[in-house]
Write a protein that holds these residues in place. Structure first.
Motif, short mmCIF file in Angstrom:
data_model
loop_
_atom_site.label_atom_id
_atom_site.label_comp_id
_atom_site.label_asym_id
_atom_site.label_seq_id
_atom_site.Cartn_x
_atom_site.Cartn_y
_atom_site.Cartn_z
N LEU A 144 -39.92 -37.93 29.52
CA LEU A 144 -39.19 -37.79 28.26
C LEU A 144 -37.74 -37.38 28.49
N ALA A 145 -37.50 -36.61 29.52
CA ALA A 145 -36.14 -36.14 29.80
C ALA A 145 -35.20 -37.27 30.23
N VAL A 146 -35.74 -38.34 30.78
CA VAL A 146 -34.88 -39.42 31.29
C VAL A 146 -35.20 -40.78 30.67
N ARG A 147 -36.02 -40.82 29.68
CA ARG A 147 -36.43 -42.10 29.10
C ARG A 147 -35.24 -42.94 28.66
N GLY A 148 -35.20 -44.17 29.15
CA GLY A 148 -34.19 -45.13 28.74
C GLY A 148 -32.84 -45.04 29.42
N ILE A 149 -32.62 -44.05 30.29
CA ILE A 149 -31.28 -43.91 30.88
C ILE A 149 -30.99 -45.02 31.89
N ASP A 150 -32.02 -45.57 32.51
CA ASP A 150 -31.77 -46.64 33.47
C ASP A 150 -31.34 -47.93 32.78
N ARG A 151 -31.62 -48.08 31.52
CA ARG A 151 -31.22 -49.27 30.78
C ARG A 151 -29.76 -49.20 30.36
N ALA A 152 -29.20 -48.02 30.29
CA ALA A 152 -27.81 -47.85 29.86
C ALA A 152 -26.81 -48.29 30.92
N ALA A 153 -27.26 -48.52 32.13
CA ALA A 153 -26.33 -48.86 33.22
C ALA A 153 -25.64 -50.20 33.00
N ALA A 154 -26.33 -51.17 32.48
CA ALA A 154 -25.74 -52.50 32.26
C ALA A 154 -26.24 -53.05 30.93
N PRO A 155 -25.76 -52.53 29.80
CA PRO A 155 -26.30 -52.93 28.52
C PRO A 155 -26.08 -54.39 28.17
N ASP A 156 -25.02 -55.02 28.69
CA ASP A 156 -24.73 -56.40 28.37
C ASP A 156 -25.39 -57.38 29.33
N ALA A 157 -25.92 -56.88 30.43
CA ALA A 157 -26.48 -57.76 31.45
C ALA A 157 -27.87 -58.21 31.05
N PRO A 158 -28.20 -59.45 31.35
CA PRO A 158 -29.56 -59.89 31.10
C PRO A 158 -30.51 -59.17 32.04
#
Length: 173
Positions: A144-158
């Motif tokens: 829960l503390a890190v949920r979704g943070i890895d997706r923020a690295a390249a939001p426009d990339a497929p």
């Protein structure tokens, strides 16, 4: 001057001009091939570095999952955390290398944005690791503390083929 001398001289002169034009064309072709080879080698190196960043980033996320899955025991938690931090350092190093070697433009800006986002993710993962430890090794608390943070690295990339997209996203003239 006689025609019997003029005609062979004219043909010889024409042949020499044609040969010189051919040699000049081959010289220019050789130069063009050299430029193409250099450009291709640079592009391939950038794409390989981007692929390494992508691969190491995926491994880093997997290592975080290993921390959560195997981290109830202190020894296993420290071993998994060490693997995570090692992979995180590889991603950071490769991302910085890529952002420094790309030519100025949108691709370089995207690589720099990823490197910055990755550094911020590192801080969030450390907070998640602390929350995980404070919760007694509860994987839900760490997740829960890190949920979704890895997706923020390249939001426009497929989601697939990010390395190829990163290297080809540059709008070239």
């Amino acid at each position: 001057m006689k025609l019997s001398i003029k005609l062979p001289l004219a043909c010889t002169g024409l042949a020499m001009v044609t040969a010189a034009a051919g040699v000049f064309g081959l010289w220019r072709l050789n130069d063009a091939i050299g430029v193409y080879e250099q450009t291709l080698a640079t592009e391939v190196a950038h794409e390989r570095t981007a692929a390494e960043v992508q691969l190491h980033f995926k491994v880093q996320v997997q290592e975080w999952k290993n921390v959560l899955l195997r981290g109830r025991e202190a020894a296993a938690r420290e071993k998994a955390w060490a693997a995570f931090t090692h992979t995180e350092a590889e991603v950071g190093k490769d991302a910085m290398t890529l952002s420094q070697t790309l030519p100025p433009g949108p691709t370089r800006e995207l690589a720099q944005a990823f490197a910055q986002a990755h550094a911020q993710m590192g801080q969030a993962y450390r907070k998640g690791f602390d929350a995980f430890g404070a919760a007694g090794g509860d994987p839900v608390a760490g997740d829960l503390a890190v949920r979704g943070i890895d997706r923020a690295a390249a939001p426009d990339a497929p989601p697939r083929h990010t390395a190829q997209w990163l290297c080809r996203h540059d709008a070239r003239p």
